[in-house]
Scaffold this motif. Structure first.
Motif, PDB file in Angstrom:
ATOM      1  N   LEU A 124      56.473 -42.634 -14.738  1.00  0.00           N
ATOM      2  CA  LEU A 124      55.368 -41.921 -14.096  1.00  0.00           C
ATOM      3  C   LEU A 124      54.452 -41.284 -15.135  1.00  0.00           C
ATOM      4  O   LEU A 124      53.221 -41.293 -14.983  1.00  0.00           O
ATOM      5  N   ALA A 125      55.035 -40.751 -16.203  1.00  0.00           N
ATOM      6  CA  ALA A 125      54.236 -40.124 -17.261  1.00  0.00           C
ATOM      7  C   ALA A 125      53.338 -41.146 -17.950  1.00  0.00           C
ATOM      8  O   ALA A 125      52.168 -40.863 -18.243  1.00  0.00           O
ATOM      9  N   ILE A 126      53.858 -42.335 -18.210  1.00  0.00           N
ATOM     10  CA  ILE A 126      53.050 -43.388 -18.840  1.00  0.00           C
ATOM     11  C   ILE A 126      51.906 -43.801 -17.919  1.00  0.00           C
ATOM     12  O   ILE A 126      50.767 -44.009 -18.371  1.00  0.00           O
ATOM     13  N   PHE A 127      52.179 -43.898 -16.633  1.00  0.00           N
ATOM     14  CA  PHE A 127      51.137 -44.270 -15.671  1.00  0.00           C
ATOM     15  C   PHE A 127      50.036 -43.206 -15.624  1.00  0.00           C
ATOM     16  O   PHE A 127      48.838 -43.522 -15.694  1.00  0.00           O
ATOM     17  N   ILE A 128      50.429 -41.941 -15.537  1.00  0.00           N
ATOM     18  CA  ILE A 128      49.447 -40.851 -15.484  1.00  0.00           C
ATOM     19  C   ILE A 128      48.668 -40.768 -16.795  1.00  0.00           C
ATOM     20  O   ILE A 128      47.441 -40.578 -16.800  1.00  0.00           O
ATOM     21  N   ALA A 129      49.366 -40.924 -17.912  1.00  0.00           N
ATOM     22  CA  ALA A 129      48.702 -40.860 -19.217  1.00  0.00           C
ATOM     23  C   ALA A 129      47.684 -41.983 -19.374  1.00  0.00           C
ATOM     24  O   ALA A 129      46.590 -41.771 -19.923  1.00  0.00           O
ATOM     25  N   SER A 130      48.016 -43.162 -18.889  1.00  0.00           N
ATOM     26  CA  SER A 130      47.070 -44.285 -18.972  1.00  0.00           C
ATOM     27  C   SER A 130      45.823 -44.012 -18.137  1.00  0.00           C
ATOM     28  O   SER A 130      44.690 -44.266 -18.585  1.00  0.00           O
ATOM     29  N   LEU A 131      46.009 -43.478 -16.943  1.00  0.00           N
ATOM     30  CA  LEU A 131      44.861 -43.162 -16.089  1.00  0.00           C
ATOM     31  C   LEU A 131      43.975 -42.092 -16.720  1.00  0.00           C
ATOM     32  O   LEU A 131      42.736 -42.202 -16.701  1.00  0.00           O
ATOM     33  N   LEU A 132      44.592 -41.064 -17.287  1.00  0.00           N
ATOM     34  CA  LEU A 132      43.818 -39.992 -17.913  1.00  0.00           C
ATOM     35  C   LEU A 132      43.055 -40.501 -19.135  1.00  0.00           C
ATOM     36  O   LEU A 132      41.909 -40.097 -19.377  1.00  0.00           O
ATOM     37  N   THR A 133      43.671 -41.394 -19.889  1.00  0.00           N
ATOM     38  CA  THR A 133      42.985 -41.961 -21.056  1.00  0.00           C
ATOM     39  C   THR A 133      41.801 -42.819 -20.633  1.00  0.00           C
ATOM     40  O   THR A 133      40.718 -42.744 -21.234  1.00  0.00           O
ATOM     41  N   ILE A 134      41.996 -43.629 -19.600  1.00  0.00           N
ATOM     42  CA  ILE A 134      40.887 -44.453 -19.092  1.00  0.00           C
ATOM     43  C   ILE A 134      39.761 -43.564 -18.574  1.00  0.00           C
ATOM     44  O   ILE A 134      38.566 -43.840 -18.808  1.00  0.00           O
ATOM     45  N   LEU A 135      40.110 -42.486 -17.889  1.00  0.00           N
ATOM     46  CA  LEU A 135      39.098 -41.554 -17.390  1.00  0.00           C
ATOM     47  C   LEU A 135      38.320 -40.927 -18.540  1.00  0.00           C
ATOM     48  O   LEU A 135      37.088 -40.793 -18.477  1.00  0.00           O
ATOM     49  N   ASN A 136      39.023 -40.562 -19.599  1.00  0.00           N
ATOM     50  CA  ASN A 136      38.356 -39.969 -20.759  1.00  0.00           C
ATOM     51  C   ASN A 136      37.415 -40.964 -21.426  1.00  0.00           C
ATOM     52  O   ASN A 136      36.308 -40.609 -21.852  1.00  0.00           O
ATOM     53  N   ILE A 137      37.834 -42.212 -21.519  1.00  0.00           N
ATOM     54  CA  ILE A 137      36.977 -43.246 -22.110  1.00  0.00           C
ATOM     55  C   ILE A 137      35.742 -43.480 -21.240  1.00  0.00           C
ATOM     56  O   ILE A 137      34.634 -43.696 -21.756  1.00  0.00           O
ATOM     57  N   CYS A 138      35.908 -43.417 -19.930  1.00  0.00           N
ATOM     58  CA  CYS A 138      34.757 -43.574 -19.027  1.00  0.00           C
ATOM     59  C   CYS A 138      33.761 -42.427 -19.199  1.00  0.00           C
ATOM     60  O   CYS A 138      32.538 -42.649 -19.212  1.00  0.00           O
ATOM     61  N   ILE A 139      34.273 -41.215 -19.334  1.00  0.00           N
ATOM     62  CA  ILE A 139      33.390 -40.068 -19.574  1.00  0.00           C
ATOM     63  C   ILE A 139      32.656 -40.243 -20.898  1.00  0.00           C
ATOM     64  O   ILE A 139      31.450 -39.972 -21.004  1.00  0.00           O
ATOM     65  N   PHE A 140      33.371 -40.709 -21.905  1.00  0.00           N
ATOM     66  CA  PHE A 140      32.756 -40.955 -23.213  1.00  0.00           C
ATOM     67  C   PHE A 140      31.655 -42.010 -23.110  1.00  0.00           C
ATOM     68  O   PHE A 140      30.566 -41.842 -23.681  1.00  0.00           O
ATOM     69  N   SER A 141      31.907 -43.083 -22.391  1.00  0.00           N
ATOM     70  CA  SER A 141      30.907 -44.146 -22.250  1.00  0.00           C
ATOM     71  C   SER A 141      29.657 -43.630 -21.544  1.00  0.00           C
ATOM     72  O   SER A 141      28.524 -43.947 -21.943  1.00  0.00           O
ATOM     73  N   THR A 142      29.854 -42.826 -20.513  1.00  0.00           N
ATOM     74  CA  THR A 142      28.709 -42.250 -19.803  1.00  0.00           C
ATOM     75  C   THR A 142      27.906 -41.325 -20.710  1.00  0.00           C
ATOM     76  O   THR A 142      26.665 -41.349 -20.709  1.00  0.00           O
ATOM     77  N   THR A 143      28.610 -40.532 -21.500  1.00  0.00           N
ATOM     78  CA  THR A 143      27.925 -39.612 -22.411  1.00  0.00           C
ATOM     79  C   THR A 143      27.148 -40.364 -23.482  1.00  0.00           C
ATOM     80  O   THR A 143      26.012 -40.004 -23.810  1.00  0.00           O
ATOM     81  N   VAL A 144      27.736 -41.423 -24.024  1.00  0.00           N
ATOM     82  CA  VAL A 144      27.065 -42.201 -25.068  1.00  0.00           C
ATOM     83  C   VAL A 144      25.816 -42.880 -24.520  1.00  0.00           C
ATOM     84  O   VAL A 144      24.766 -42.914 -25.181  1.00  0.00           O
ATOM     85  N   SER A 145      25.895 -43.418 -23.319  1.00  0.00           N
ATOM     86  CA  SER A 145      24.714 -44.062 -22.731  1.00  0.00           C
ATOM     87  C   SER A 145      23.591 -43.057 -22.511  1.00  0.00           C
ATOM     88  O   SER A 145      22.411 -43.374 -22.707  1.00  0.00           O
ATOM     89  N   ARG A 146      23.951 -41.843 -22.152  1.00  0.00           N
ATOM     90  CA  ARG A 146      22.933 -40.802 -21.969  1.00  0.00           C
ATOM     91  C   ARG A 146      22.343 -40.382 -23.313  1.00  0.00           C
ATOM     92  O   ARG A 146      21.123 -40.184 -23.426  1.00  0.00           O
ATOM     93  N   LEU A 147      23.189 -40.256 -24.318  1.00  0.00           N
ATOM     94  CA  LEU A 147      22.689 -39.877 -25.645  1.00  0.00           C
ATOM     95  C   LEU A 147      21.772 -40.944 -26.224  1.00  0.00           C
ATOM     96  O   LEU A 147      20.763 -40.630 -26.860  1.00  0.00           O
ATOM     97  N   SER A 148      22.122 -42.202 -26.019  1.00  0.00           N
ATOM     98  CA  SER A 148      21.302 -43.288 -26.572  1.00  0.00           C
ATOM     99  C   SER A 148      19.916 -43.333 -25.947  1.00  0.00           C
ATOM    100  O   SER A 148      18.967 -43.830 -26.567  1.00  0.00           O
ATOM    101  N   ARG A 149      19.778 -42.813 -24.750  1.00  0.00           N
ATOM    102  CA  ARG A 149      18.461 -42.774 -24.108  1.00  0.00           C
ATOM    103  C   ARG A 149      17.639 -41.569 -24.534  1.00  0.00           C
ATOM    104  O   ARG A 149      16.410 -41.612 -24.485  1.00  0.00           O
ATOM    105  N   HIS A 150      18.306 -40.497 -24.955  1.00  0.00           N
ATOM    106  CA  HIS A 150      17.604 -39.234 -25.178  1.00  0.00           C
ATOM    107  C   HIS A 150      17.453 -38.833 -26.639  1.00  0.00           C
ATOM    108  O   HIS A 150      16.714 -37.891 -26.930  1.00  0.00           O
TER     109      HIS A 150
END
Length: 328
Positions: A49-75
């Protein structure tokens, strides 16, 4: 009679030595990390269960990072874009390190070093970004016109009350730069030595690790102090750039990944978790700590996304161009 008396007198000491040996063996068994094969052959429901939750949290963090980078590249333009991306990229890397620690427990010290390195790298990059907000150090000196700066800032606000205000000059800014850039070289060398000792001779590592701590602490304090002074300097010119919030997000790397890690690592020893080797107390303890770090890194990434919404440089440049065209 003398021989029997000697035997009886030696028997309690032998028993105590055996008890001590058993206690040492138990502590070694509790703290020993299993191999990858042993770890996955004895996998428990909690770890799955810990590995499953950790994987989801890591993917969520990478998604937040991707959204932030796309916004920075525009501004942002190129001068501010690269250091800004590096700063927002610290937190998904920490998440990946925490995930790897859960997947491969024996690599925990390397992953912990990666978390530590993120602050060492983030400090110089953040200082570079601060002065790029005002174009350069020389331009800052010109814009401020020799305005004095206070030195009593955290983490040295209590012990530096007697220090006078300082007028920034090229030489003093150079000293400030060295105070930040010493972190990757000084701490990097120490962490490299500690990693070699840990994986080559763990007993020697436990004997000498406390001698390295004062040097690491002094290096962190010097770097953080210089960054706080720089943030206070640039905030006077760019007060709407949320510089204090960005600095706080950088400091959270040390507080959550270093201080919190060390505190919880000792405090959780008082709670019995896990069983015997290979899924022992240490495995459960490290899993809980790293899950907590993953949750915190998601929250910090959201805070970073909010902090780096400013400046919106590209739009400002486009507005200025339109104004110039209308004037012509």
């Amino acid at each position: 009679m003398n021989a029997s008396e000697d035997y009886l007198s030696m028997e309690p000491s032998e028993e105590t030595s055996q008890v001590l040996d058993r206690q040492e063996n138990n502590t070694i068994i509790m703290r020993t990390h299993p191999t990858v094969k042993e770890y996955y052959e004895n996998m428990t429901a909690f770890l799955s269960l810990a590995i499953f939750i950790a994987s989801l949290l890591t993917i969520l963090n990478i998604c937040i990072f991707s959204t932030t980078v796309s916004r920075l590249s525009r501004h942002l333009n190129k001068a501010l874009l690269r250091p800004s991306i590096i700063m927002v990229g610290l937190y998904p890397i920490i998440s990946l390190a925490a995930l790897v620690t859960i997947l491969v427990p024996y690599s925990w010290f390397i992953c912990h070093t990666v978390m530590h390195v993120m602050f060492m790298v983030g400090g110089p990059v953040f200082r570079t970004l601060l002065f790029r907000y005002v174009n350069s150090e020389q331009n800052y000196v010109k814009e401020t016109g020799g305005e004095a700066v206070q030195l009593n800032t955290p983490p040295c606000c209590c012990c530096c009350l007697c220090l006078p205000m300082v007028i920034p000059t090229k030489a003093k800014l150079c000293i400030s730069r060295y105070m930040v850039w010493q972190m990757p070289f000084w701490q990097g060398s120490i962490m490299l030595v500690m990693n070699i000792l840990y994986y080559r001779d763990i007993q020697l590592y436990h004997q000498v690790m406390y001698f390295f701590i004062p040097f690491i602490v002094c290096s962190i304090v010097l770097g953080a102090w210089s960054l706080q002074i720089t943030v206070r300097m640039i905030t006077k010119l760019r007060g709407d750039y949320q510089l204090r919030k960005k600095m706080f997000c950088l400091q959270l790397v040390v507080m959550l990944c270093k201080l919190q890690y060390l505190v919880l690592y000792d405090q959780l020893d008082g709670i019995k978790m896990g069983g015997e080797y290979p899924i022992n107390h240490t495995i459960y303890k490290q899993t809980i700590i790293n899950i907590l770090i993953l949750v915190e890194m998601v929250l910090v990434s959201m805070m970073v996304q909010s902090a780096y919404r400013t400046p919106i440089q590209v739009q400002i440049d486009e507005v200025n161009k339109e104004k110039e065209i209308t004037r012509i």
